[in-house]
Write a protein that holds these residues in place. Structure first.
Motif, PDB file in Angstrom:
ATOM      1  N   TYR A 191       0.853  -1.184   0.000  1.00  0.00           N
ATOM      2  CA  TYR A 191       0.000   0.000   0.000  1.00  0.00           C
ATOM      3  C   TYR A 191       0.889   1.234   0.000  1.00  0.00           C
ATOM      4  CZ  TYR A 191      -3.374  -3.539   1.182  1.00  0.00           C
ATOM      5  OH  TYR A 191      -4.140  -4.670   1.153  1.00  0.00           O
ATOM      6  N   VAL A 192       0.618   2.142  -0.920  1.00  0.00           N
ATOM      7  CA  VAL A 192       1.445   3.330  -1.106  1.00  0.00           C
ATOM      8  C   VAL A 192       0.564   4.562  -0.962  1.00  0.00           C
ATOM      9  CG1 VAL A 192       2.971   4.532  -2.714  1.00  0.00           C
ATOM     10  CG2 VAL A 192       2.923   2.035  -2.697  1.00  0.00           C
ATOM     11  N   ARG A 193       1.038   5.522  -0.201  1.00  0.00           N
ATOM     12  CA  ARG A 193       0.291   6.760   0.010  1.00  0.00           C
ATOM     13  C   ARG A 193       0.564   7.766  -1.115  1.00  0.00           C
ATOM     14  NH1 ARG A 193       0.053   4.650   4.780  1.00  0.00           N
ATOM     15  NH2 ARG A 193      -0.863   5.427   6.669  1.00  0.00           N
ATOM     16  N   LYS A 194       0.205   7.385  -2.306  1.00  0.00           N
ATOM     17  CA  LYS A 194       0.303   8.246  -3.482  1.00  0.00           C
ATOM     18  C   LYS A 194      -0.836   7.871  -4.431  1.00  0.00           C
ATOM     19  CE  LYS A 194       3.906  10.849  -2.910  1.00  0.00           C
ATOM     20  NZ  LYS A 194       3.859  12.291  -2.918  1.00  0.00           N
ATOM     21  N   PRO A 195      -1.244   8.809  -5.297  1.00  0.00           N
ATOM     22  CA  PRO A 195      -2.293   8.505  -6.277  1.00  0.00           C
ATOM     23  C   PRO A 195      -1.852   7.420  -7.263  1.00  0.00           C
ATOM     24  CG  PRO A 195      -1.927  10.875  -6.120  1.00  0.00           C
ATOM     25  CD  PRO A 195      -0.825  10.201  -5.345  1.00  0.00           C
ATOM     26  N   VAL A 196      -2.819   6.717  -7.784  1.00  0.00           N
ATOM     27  CA  VAL A 196      -2.556   5.603  -8.691  1.00  0.00           C
ATOM     28  C   VAL A 196      -1.733   6.035  -9.911  1.00  0.00           C
ATOM     29  CG1 VAL A 196      -4.746   5.770  -9.939  1.00  0.00           C
ATOM     30  CG2 VAL A 196      -3.623   3.544  -9.719  1.00  0.00           C
ATOM     31  N   ASP A 197      -1.950   7.246 -10.421  1.00  0.00           N
ATOM     32  CA  ASP A 197      -1.186   7.725 -11.590  1.00  0.00           C
ATOM     33  C   ASP A 197       0.306   7.806 -11.286  1.00  0.00           C
ATOM     34  OD1 ASP A 197      -3.459   8.006 -13.184  1.00  0.00           O
ATOM     35  OD2 ASP A 197      -3.741  10.114 -12.640  1.00  0.00           O
ATOM     36  N   ALA A 198       0.653   8.269 -10.088  1.00  0.00           N
ATOM     37  CA  ALA A 198       2.065   8.377  -9.701  1.00  0.00           C
ATOM     38  C   ALA A 198       2.696   6.993  -9.559  1.00  0.00           C
ATOM     39  CB  ALA A 198       2.200   9.153  -8.390  1.00  0.00           C
ATOM     40  N   VAL A 199       1.939   6.049  -9.025  1.00  0.00           N
ATOM     41  CA  VAL A 199       2.453   4.681  -8.869  1.00  0.00           C
ATOM     42  C   VAL A 199       2.660   4.053 -10.241  1.00  0.00           C
ATOM     43  CG1 VAL A 199       2.027   2.401  -7.875  1.00  0.00           C
ATOM     44  CG2 VAL A 199       1.355   4.460  -6.601  1.00  0.00           C
ATOM     45  N   TYR A 200       1.691   4.229 -11.122  1.00  0.00           N
ATOM     46  CA  TYR A 200       1.816   3.694 -12.486  1.00  0.00           C
ATOM     47  C   TYR A 200       3.061   4.262 -13.172  1.00  0.00           C
ATOM     48  CZ  TYR A 200       0.737   2.281 -17.225  1.00  0.00           C
ATOM     49  OH  TYR A 200       0.822   1.722 -18.473  1.00  0.00           O
ATOM     50  N   ALA A 201       3.289   5.552 -13.043  1.00  0.00           N
ATOM     51  CA  ALA A 201       4.460   6.178 -13.665  1.00  0.00           C
ATOM     52  C   ALA A 201       5.755   5.606 -13.105  1.00  0.00           C
ATOM     53  CB  ALA A 201       4.428   7.696 -13.473  1.00  0.00           C
ATOM     54  N   ALA A 202       5.798   5.364 -11.815  1.00  0.00           N
ATOM     55  CA  ALA A 202       7.013   4.798 -11.209  1.00  0.00           C
ATOM     56  C   ALA A 202       7.295   3.395 -11.727  1.00  0.00           C
ATOM     57  CB  ALA A 202       6.885   4.783  -9.687  1.00  0.00           C
ATOM     58  N   LEU A 203       6.260   2.654 -12.075  1.00  0.00           N
ATOM     59  CA  LEU A 203       6.424   1.269 -12.523  1.00  0.00           C
ATOM     60  C   LEU A 203       6.564   1.121 -14.034  1.00  0.00           C
ATOM     61  CD1 LEU A 203       3.808  -0.421 -10.184  1.00  0.00           C
ATOM     62  CD2 LEU A 203       6.308  -0.704 -10.088  1.00  0.00           C
ATOM     63  N   SER A 204       6.411   2.210 -14.764  1.00  0.00           N
ATOM     64  CA  SER A 204       6.428   2.075 -16.223  1.00  0.00           C
ATOM     65  C   SER A 204       7.456   2.962 -16.916  1.00  0.00           C
ATOM     66  CB  SER A 204       5.033   2.384 -16.784  1.00  0.00           C
ATOM     67  OG  SER A 204       4.655   3.714 -16.485  1.00  0.00           O
ATOM     68  N   THR A 205       8.224   3.735 -16.149  1.00  0.00           N
ATOM     69  CA  THR A 205       9.182   4.655 -16.771  1.00  0.00           C
ATOM     70  C   THR A 205      10.612   4.362 -16.335  1.00  0.00           C
ATOM     71  OG1 THR A 205       8.997   6.281 -14.986  1.00  0.00           O
ATOM     72  CG2 THR A 205       7.456   6.509 -16.847  1.00  0.00           C
ATOM     73  N   GLN A 206      11.540   4.826 -17.133  1.00  0.00           N
ATOM     74  CA  GLN A 206      12.953   4.673 -16.820  1.00  0.00           C
ATOM     75  C   GLN A 206      13.298   5.369 -15.510  1.00  0.00           C
ATOM     76  OE1 GLN A 206      15.518   4.181 -19.924  1.00  0.00           O
ATOM     77  NE2 GLN A 206      17.334   4.943 -18.924  1.00  0.00           N
ATOM     78  N   GLU A 207      12.767   6.572 -15.308  1.00  0.00           N
ATOM     79  CA  GLU A 207      13.056   7.305 -14.079  1.00  0.00           C
ATOM     80  C   GLU A 207      12.562   6.544 -12.846  1.00  0.00           C
ATOM     81  OE1 GLU A 207      11.782  11.400 -11.760  1.00  0.00           O
ATOM     82  OE2 GLU A 207      11.410  11.254 -13.906  1.00  0.00           O
ATOM     83  N   GLY A 208      11.331   6.093 -12.891  1.00  0.00           N
ATOM     84  CA  GLY A 208      10.755   5.399 -11.742  1.00  0.00           C
ATOM     85  C   GLY A 208      11.435   4.072 -11.454  1.00  0.00           C
ATOM     86  N   LEU A 209      11.555   3.221 -12.458  1.00  0.00           N
ATOM     87  CA  LEU A 209      12.179   1.912 -12.243  1.00  0.00           C
ATOM     88  C   LEU A 209      13.665   2.045 -11.908  1.00  0.00           C
ATOM     89  CD1 LEU A 209      10.298  -0.106 -14.982  1.00  0.00           C
ATOM     90  CD2 LEU A 209      10.159  -0.473 -12.500  1.00  0.00           C
ATOM     91  N   GLY A 210      14.296   3.125 -12.385  1.00  0.00           N
ATOM     92  CA  GLY A 210      15.692   3.379 -12.035  1.00  0.00           C
ATOM     93  C   GLY A 210      15.866   3.737 -10.574  1.00  0.00           C
ATOM     94  N   ALA A 211      14.882   4.374  -9.998  1.00  0.00           N
ATOM     95  CA  ALA A 211      14.933   4.738  -8.585  1.00  0.00           C
ATOM     96  C   ALA A 211      14.505   3.582  -7.681  1.00  0.00           C
ATOM     97  CB  ALA A 211      14.044   5.943  -8.327  1.00  0.00           C
TER      98      ALA A 211
END
Length: 142
Positions: free
Chosen positions: A9-29
């Motif tokens: 469970y993450v205290r962020k909106p679903v759009d932000a979570v999706y971006a973290a899981l689908s982009t180079q920046e997010g998956l890199g972090a």
């Protein structure tokens, strides 16, 4: 066949979570700092865990902001042909992230090791989204 399944469970909106899981920046972090990722169906994402980009997943499904599905096309032999999905659901002020690593041929020592590490992946995702700093592979101690 065996599957790995975790929820975080993450205290962020679903759009932000999706971006973290689908982009180079997010998956890199979150997962590994060495990667080549594009959020395009059919694109083969490449991840480097000190193995010269040997881990490769094809984007099979990208349904913003609720679902991501990858198919492993190159990696450890136990991963080839398996699939990893991320299903995202808004729950009150949080996003529920369900990770599934599906299609393992058998439960092995490597399966158990990966099961643990997928849990760590979700913890890194939570840290990244809630504090701004994840724990990618290069920053973890094994």
């Amino acid at each position: 066949m065996a599957d790995i399944e975790h929820i975080q469970y993450v205290r962020k909106p679903v759009d932000a979570v999706y971006a973290a899981l689908s982009t180079q920046e997010g998956l890199g972090a979150v997962w590994t700092e060495k990667l080549v990722v594009k959020p395009e169906v059919g694109f083969i994402n490449e991840f480097d865990f000190s193995d010269n980009y040997d881990t490769k997943f094809r984007n099979v499904e990208l349904t913003p902001p609720t679902r991501i599905l990858w198919e492993c096309v190159q990696s450890d032999p136990e991963w080839i042909g398996t699939s990893v999905s991320f299903d995202l659901e808004t729950r009150n002020d949080m996003t529920a992230v369900t990770l599934r690593h599906m299609g393992w041929r058998e439960v092995t020592e490597f399966y158990r090791f990966c099961n643990y590490n997928w849990g760590q992946f979700l913890y890194s995702l939570k840290l990244y989204l809630e504090t701004g700093k994840g724990q990618p592979y290069q920053q973890r101690q094994f």
